[in-house]
Design a protein around this motif. Structure first.
Motif, short mmCIF file in Angstrom:
data_model
loop_
_atom_site.label_atom_id
_atom_site.label_comp_id
_atom_site.label_asym_id
_atom_site.label_seq_id
_atom_site.Cartn_x
_atom_site.Cartn_y
_atom_site.Cartn_z
N UNK A 57 67.74 -27.09 -12.23
CA UNK A 57 67.77 -26.04 -13.26
C UNK A 57 67.89 -24.66 -12.61
N UNK A 58 67.18 -24.45 -11.49
CA UNK A 58 67.28 -23.16 -10.79
C UNK A 58 68.70 -22.93 -10.28
N UNK A 59 69.30 -23.98 -9.71
CA UNK A 59 70.69 -23.85 -9.21
C UNK A 59 71.64 -23.53 -10.36
N UNK A 60 71.47 -24.22 -11.48
CA UNK A 60 72.34 -23.96 -12.63
C UNK A 60 72.15 -22.54 -13.15
N UNK A 61 70.89 -22.07 -13.15
CA UNK A 61 70.62 -20.70 -13.59
C UNK A 61 71.27 -19.69 -12.65
N UNK A 62 71.19 -19.97 -11.34
CA UNK A 62 71.83 -19.08 -10.36
C UNK A 62 73.34 -19.05 -10.57
N UNK A 63 73.93 -20.21 -10.81
CA UNK A 63 75.38 -20.27 -11.06
C UNK A 63 75.73 -19.50 -12.33
N UNK A 64 74.92 -19.65 -13.36
CA UNK A 64 75.16 -18.94 -14.61
C UNK A 64 75.04 -17.43 -14.40
N UNK A 65 74.01 -17.01 -13.66
CA UNK A 65 73.85 -15.59 -13.37
C UNK A 65 75.04 -15.05 -12.58
N UNK A 66 75.51 -15.83 -11.61
CA UNK A 66 76.67 -15.40 -10.81
C UNK A 66 77.91 -15.28 -11.69
N UNK A 67 78.11 -16.26 -12.58
CA UNK A 67 79.27 -16.19 -13.48
C UNK A 67 79.17 -14.97 -14.40
N UNK A 68 77.96 -14.70 -14.90
CA UNK A 68 77.77 -13.54 -15.77
C UNK A 68 78.01 -12.24 -15.01
N UNK A 69 77.55 -12.19 -13.75
CA UNK A 69 77.77 -10.99 -12.93
C UNK A 69 79.26 -10.78 -12.69
N UNK A 70 79.97 -11.84 -12.37
CA UNK A 70 81.41 -11.74 -12.13
C UNK A 70 82.13 -11.31 -13.40
N UNK A 71 81.70 -11.87 -14.54
CA UNK A 71 82.32 -11.50 -15.82
C UNK A 71 82.04 -10.03 -16.13
#
Length: 126
Positions: A57-71
């Motif tokens: 879940x932490x890894x998925x949250x980090x990936x989601x945060x990274x995608x949001x930052x890139x967006x």
């Protein structure tokens, strides 16, 4: 004729049945003996699975945060490009407007000079 019994076959069947019964009783006794450790192992496995799920879940949250930052960066970059394009368009429109005003002023000045020449000529003729 004397009837002889074939003890070999019946002996083998009885020995196989006894061995099977011994295996079943050994399994049951081993299962009963390992009952306390089984619960501990299950608890340990459950804790390991929960920790694994938490890390996932932490890894998925980090990936989601990274995608949001890139967006967000892409949106900011697009907004900057749009603002620059809008500023350029406004600058062109302003330049066109000032050029039109200059042309109109030059034409008005030319007409004023022409009218002045006409008035001077009429004044000389009179």
């Amino acid at each position: 004729m004397k009837k002889t019994r074939n003890n070999e076959h019946s002996d083998r069947r009885r020995a196989a049945a006894d061995a099977k019964a011994a295996l079943v009783s050994a399994f049951r006794s081993a299962k009963e003996a390992s009952e306390p450790t089984r619960e501990a192992r299950q608890t340990e496995r459950r804790l390991i699975a929960e920790a694994r799920d938490k890390r996932r879940a932490e890894r998925e949250q980090m990936k989601l945060d990274e995608r949001n930052r890139i967006a967000a960066e892409a949106a900011a970059r697009d907004a900057a490009v749009a603002a620059a394009a809008k500023a350029e368009i406004e600058a062109r429109e302003l330049a066109d407007k000032t050029r039109v005003e200059r042309v109109l002023q030059d034409e008005a000045a030319r007409k004023a000079k022409r009218d002045q020449r006409y008035a001077n000529r009429k004044a000389r003729q009179a």
